[in-house]
Scaffold this active site. Structure first.
Site, PDB file in Angstrom:
ATOM      1  N   CYS A  78       0.870  -1.174   0.000  1.00  0.00           N
ATOM      2  CA  CYS A  78       0.000   0.000   0.000  1.00  0.00           C
ATOM      3  C   CYS A  78       0.905   1.221   0.000  1.00  0.00           C
ATOM      4  O   CYS A  78       1.705   1.395   0.924  1.00  0.00           O
ATOM      5  CB  CYS A  78      -0.858  -0.038   1.266  1.00  0.00           C
ATOM      6  SG  CYS A  78      -1.802   1.471   1.563  1.00  0.00           S
ATOM      7  N   CYS A 190      -0.804   3.770  -6.514  1.00  0.00           N
ATOM      8  CA  CYS A 190      -1.688   3.146  -5.513  1.00  0.00           C
ATOM      9  C   CYS A 190      -1.892   1.731  -6.018  1.00  0.00           C
ATOM     10  O   CYS A 190      -2.140   1.518  -7.215  1.00  0.00           O
ATOM     11  CB  CYS A 190      -3.015   3.898  -5.452  1.00  0.00           C
ATOM     12  SG  CYS A 190      -4.309   3.036  -4.530  1.00  0.00           S
TER      13      CYS A 190
HETATM   14  N1  DGL Z   1      -3.928   0.510  -1.980  1.00  0.00           N
HETATM   15  C1  DGL Z   1      -3.618   1.713  -1.343  1.00  0.00           C
HETATM   16  C2  DGL Z   1      -2.402   2.419  -1.862  1.00  0.00           C
HETATM   17  O1  DGL Z   1      -1.587   1.789  -2.468  1.00  0.00           O
HETATM   18  C3  DGL Z   1      -4.592   2.493  -0.535  1.00  0.00           C
HETATM   19  C4  DGL Z   1      -5.912   2.891  -1.098  1.00  0.00           C
HETATM   20  C5  DGL Z   1      -6.740   3.525   0.015  1.00  0.00           C
HETATM   21  O2  DGL Z   1      -7.014   2.804   0.993  1.00  0.00           O
HETATM   22  O3  DGL Z   1      -7.067   4.709  -0.075  1.00  0.00           O
HETATM   23  O4  DGL Z   1      -2.209   3.581  -1.655  1.00  0.00           O
END
Ligand code: DGL
Length: 274
Positions: A78, A190
């Site tokens: 993430c 993301c």
């Molecule tokens: N998958 C996430 C990232 O890489 C987070 C998305 C979220 O929870 O806003 O930033």
């Protein structure tokens, strides 16, 4: 001499399904490891949470997981969490912790028109980590930042079978579609966004869309190989596990989908045990 070890346990963490894009790359390289995919659906999305909140939250979740499962390596799949939580996590846990970093460096090498776009959550584009990254690797380029809260949810919904509303997606991309020079290289900053890459590519047909999933898988493979000699490990016979912080109807639907990812056993994780 052939030293054979048990396969390592790899924890992959995200706020939602986004980390599956990274998990998938790792799994394809190292199918013999044992995987625990953990997602914090109770607090999704992370893109609108404060830094302090995320540092404490991610710490508690990883700690709770380690109470039940021995972990050999963790991947914070993430960007929103990685850009803020890594120093704290690394000071607390003894196993290696790998984070995801938006692919600014590779983008700076690929771009021809010297215009790079970073598409990420609102929190990620505001981090000094990102400003430093751009300074370090892409100072010779123009880097356009677009921080959006809606995209991760669009990706979550798509994985649950909801068709992406192209009109809405195009509307969200207007700040870049109006630019005189459109980025020829767009960093998907993301881990949710690779799930809507096809749709984003339709909106930016001339641009190269890149993410960090493959690079992370190579890093995991190298680190594990040093310690376990991956061609000599005993393949894991335990089912790969999925943990989420709350059980909801969406999780129920998702569980069926997760067997496509070789994740077969679901539990809810109680983080008050951290
Ligand atoms: N998958 C996430 C990232 O890489 C987070 C998305 C979220 O929870 O806003 O930033």
């Amino acid at each position: 001499m052939n030293i054979v070890k048990q396969s390592p346990s790899v924890l992959v963490f995200d706020s939602g399904i986004g980390g599956l894009s990274v998990y998938n790359e790792i799994y394809n390289k190292i199918p013999n490891a044992h995987y625990i995919y953990v997602f914090d659906n109770e607090m999704f999305p992370y893109g609108d949470k404060s830094s302090n909140f995320l540092i404490n939250r991610v710490n508690s979740i990883i700690e709770a997981v380690t109470k039940f499962y021995p972990i050999d390596l963790a991947v914070i799949a993430c960007n929103t969490a990685s850009t803020i939580c890594l120093p704290n996590l690394r000071s607390k846990f003894s196993f290696p912790i790998i984070g995801v970093v938006p692919a600014i460096k590779p983008a700076s090498l690929l771009t021809k028109n010297k215009c790079i776009g970073l598409l990420a959550t609102k929190a990620t584009v505001e981090r000094t980590y990102i400003t430093d990254l751009i300074h370090q690797f892409a100072a010779h380029c123009t880097v356009k930042l677009l921080g959006l809260s809606e995209l991760a949810l669009i990706a979550e919904n798509k994985l649950q079978g909801v068709t992406v509303d192209m009109k809405q997606l195009k509307e969200l991309m207007q700040p870049w579609l109006r630019l005189r020079t459109i980025p020829d290289t767009i960093v998907l900053g993301c881990t949710h966004y690779p799930f809507i890459k096809t749709e984003l590519q339709m909106i930016f047909p001339q641009s190269n869309l890149i993410d960090s999933g493959h690079a992370i898988a190579i890093r995991v493979c190298n680190l594990l190989n040093d310690k376990y000699k991956l061609d000599r490990i005993i393949p894991s016979t335990s089912k790969n596990i999925v943990l989420s912080t709350v059980y909801t109807q969406s999780v129920e639907k998702l569980i069926k989908k997760l067997s496509d990812y070789n994740l077969h056993k679901y539990h809810t994780i109680d983080i008050s045990l951290a």
